[in-house]
Design a protein around this motif. Structure first.
Motif, PDB file in Angstrom:
ATOM      1  N   ARG A 165       0.835  -1.217   0.000  1.00  0.00           N
ATOM      2  CA  ARG A 165       0.000   0.000   0.000  1.00  0.00           C
ATOM      3  C   ARG A 165       0.864   1.259   0.000  1.00  0.00           C
ATOM      4  O   ARG A 165       0.557   2.234  -0.699  1.00  0.00           O
ATOM      5  N   HIS A 166       1.949   1.236   0.777  1.00  0.00           N
ATOM      6  CA  HIS A 166       2.828   2.416   0.829  1.00  0.00           C
ATOM      7  C   HIS A 166       3.517   2.660  -0.511  1.00  0.00           C
ATOM      8  O   HIS A 166       3.631   3.815  -0.958  1.00  0.00           O
ATOM      9  N   GLY A 213       0.953   4.061  -2.906  1.00  0.00           N
ATOM     10  CA  GLY A 213       0.694   5.467  -2.606  1.00  0.00           C
ATOM     11  C   GLY A 213       1.842   6.363  -3.017  1.00  0.00           C
ATOM     12  O   GLY A 213       1.629   7.479  -3.519  1.00  0.00           O
ATOM     13  N   TYR A 214       3.081   5.881  -2.826  1.00  0.00           N
ATOM     14  CA  TYR A 214       4.260   6.662  -3.197  1.00  0.00           C
ATOM     15  C   TYR A 214       4.336   6.869  -4.704  1.00  0.00           C
ATOM     16  O   TYR A 214       4.632   7.979  -5.180  1.00  0.00           O
ATOM     17  N   GLN A 219       1.861   6.876  -6.847  1.00  0.00           N
ATOM     18  CA  GLN A 219       0.810   7.837  -7.198  1.00  0.00           C
ATOM     19  C   GLN A 219       1.245   9.258  -6.852  1.00  0.00           C
ATOM     20  O   GLN A 219       1.066  10.197  -7.635  1.00  0.00           O
ATOM     21  N   HIS A 220       1.819   9.403  -5.669  1.00  0.00           N
ATOM     22  CA  HIS A 220       2.224  10.734  -5.178  1.00  0.00           C
ATOM     23  C   HIS A 220       3.386  11.308  -5.982  1.00  0.00           C
ATOM     24  O   HIS A 220       3.367  12.490  -6.355  1.00  0.00           O
ATOM     25  N   LYS A 259       3.771   9.989   5.309  1.00  0.00           N
ATOM     26  CA  LYS A 259       3.141   8.977   6.172  1.00  0.00           C
ATOM     27  C   LYS A 259       3.466   9.189   7.644  1.00  0.00           C
ATOM     28  O   LYS A 259       2.932   8.491   8.506  1.00  0.00           O
TER      29      LYS A 259
END
Length: 457
Positions: free
Chosen positions: A144-145, A148-149, A151-152, A180
């Motif tokens: 998940r991290h 998210g990274y 995408q970011h 985070k």
């Protein structure tokens, strides 16, 4: 992958060749000494061909057109080789030829999240055998991290694994801490887990090299709580009005006096209790986390807790030793146990294990090697994290030393040879007594001993 490429045109005789007749022009592709031949689809008379230069000779327009074609042909083959190098593909002369002809499939690309998902599927299949559920959960959070990274940072759903480089790692490190809000040690754990994924990619030839090599992952020391003998006594003697809190307290105490983890206590069966080599009752199990055998002689407190619940309906129905709630519920109830017992610490299984390692065993003279075996550790260094030196243990161990040196005169602020020799002797004695103590701990203890000796005189 770096390779040596050589391209040279040559003339090839057809079958039933007659001297002076045109020959076919071929391109010889050589990669690291291996050859493959590729037809140029053209032919020329031998007397119009320069074998050393690999081209036609003459000034006619027809000759110039042929050489232009051959140069373009060679350039296209060279471009194929360059593309394969960029892809990190396995390169041979034959594969360069096939790629040019469109008969060689490019090496399939693999994505970062694909690599993590593939790893997690395999881990999930082995939960309960080679891995614990907690291990799977950590890598699922990593997935998940990373998602998210990406995408970011890149505004994409996924990236090719070849995008993983030192900058990717450094920016992911910053993302964990800044976006985070992970503490240093938490961020380091996720980076180490990601490092495992990267090494798998390298082993699978999806990555040419490991970008983590040389990247420093340094955890910071943290304060690890454990219960003192007084705190342990207060919890043991506290009378609770509810059966719920009494059972939770008993479970916690059982962990404090055996060093077992939550999952190992939860699955503990009456058949796991055996008669040991000394004739008393022992726990004999294999730790779920490491698969190592854990022999633990039962102390009287742990024995009393087992006897208390041996006829409990839940224990009988499920063939277990203790009636235990979920780990989440246990931790919630332990907050109440601590508060009602007047203990200002957050109780949990890790605190229980550290209490067993320090207050219960090491503080009472049990060698660290024996403690390590009972905790199921495969490395003594892991046990040393638990084995913090207690002040009362230091006081007991230092008493004979104080007696030995109490008659040595010490003058304040005097840097004499006698004082230097005494300090060296003290330091050597402490290092023998506490081989695992840090330099700072030894120096601090020498300072305290000096002060006490000065007060005595």
């Amino acid at each position: 992958m770096k390779t040596n490429l050589s391209l040279l045109f040559f003339l090839k005789k057809p079958k039933n060749y007659k001297d002076g007749a045109p020959r076919f022009i071929y391109l010889r592709i050589t990669v690291d000494g291996q050859r493959a031949e590729l037809s140029a689809g053209r032919e020329i008379e031998p007397d119009r061909w320069n074998a050393k230069a690999g081209k036609a000779v003459g000034t006619k327009e027809e000759t110039k057109t042929l050489n232009t074609f051959l140069n373009k042909f060679k350039s296209d083959v060279s471009a194929v080789h360059t593309q394969m190098v960029a892809e990190g593909a396995e390169i041979t002369a034959e594969r360069v030829k096939l790629r040019y002809l469109g008969k060689d499939e490019p090496a399939p690309s693999h994505t970062i999240l694909e690599a993590i998902k593939d790893h997690n599927i395999k881990i999930e299949a082995l939960v309960g055998q080679d891995y614990a559920k907690g291990t799977l959960k950590r890598f699922q959070v990593l997935e998940r991290h990373i998602g998210g990274y990406i995408q970011h940072q890149y505004k994409k759903d996924d990236l090719d694994v070849k995008k993983i480089d030192r900058a990717f790692i450094a920016n992911f490190d910053f993302y964990l801490r800044n976006e985070k809000k992970n503490a240093n040690n938490t961020a380091i754990k996720y980076l180490k887990n990601f490092g495992k994924i990267v090494r798998i990619c390298v082993d699978n030839k999806w990555l040419e090299s490991d970008p983590f090599v040389g990247y420093k992952l340094k955890s910071k020391p943290v304060q690890r709580d454990f219960l003192t003998s007084d705190e342990l006594r207060r919890i043991s003697l506290k009378m609770f009005v509810t059966e719920r809190l009494t059972q939770v307290r008993d479970f916690f105490l059982f962990s404090c006096f055996t060093g077992l983890s939550y999952v190992d206590v939860k699955k503990l069966k009456p058949s796991d209790i055996i008669v040991g080599v000394d004739g008393s009752r022992w726990i004999n199990i294999y730790r779920q986390k490491t698969g190592t055998r854990v022999p633990v002689p039962l102390l009287s407190v742990a024995e009393a807790i087992l006897d208390k619940y041996k006829d409990h309906p839940v224990c009988i129905a499920n063939d277990i030793c203790l009636p235990i709630s979920s780990n989440q519920k246990m931790n919630e109830y332990l907050v109440e146990v601590a508060e009602l017992s007047g203990v200002k610490k957050t109780l949990g299984n890790r605190v229980a294990k550290r209490t067993f390692a320090t207050t219960v065993t090491l503080c009472n003279g049990v060698p660290i090697e024996s403690v390590s075996k009972m905790l199921g550790h495969t490395n003594l260094r892991t046990t040393q994290i638990y084995a913090q030196l207690l002040d009362e243990k230091l006081a007991i161990d230092m008493a004979p030393l104080k007696e030995l040196f109490k008659n040595i005169p010490v003058q304040a602020n005097a840097a004499t040879e006698q004082n230097a020799l005494a300090e060296q002797t003290l330091k050597a004695f402490l290092q023998i007594l506490y081989p695992n103590a840090s330099e700072q701990q030894v120096t601090s203890q020498i300072h305290l001993l000096k002060e006490s000796l000065l007060q005595a005189v």
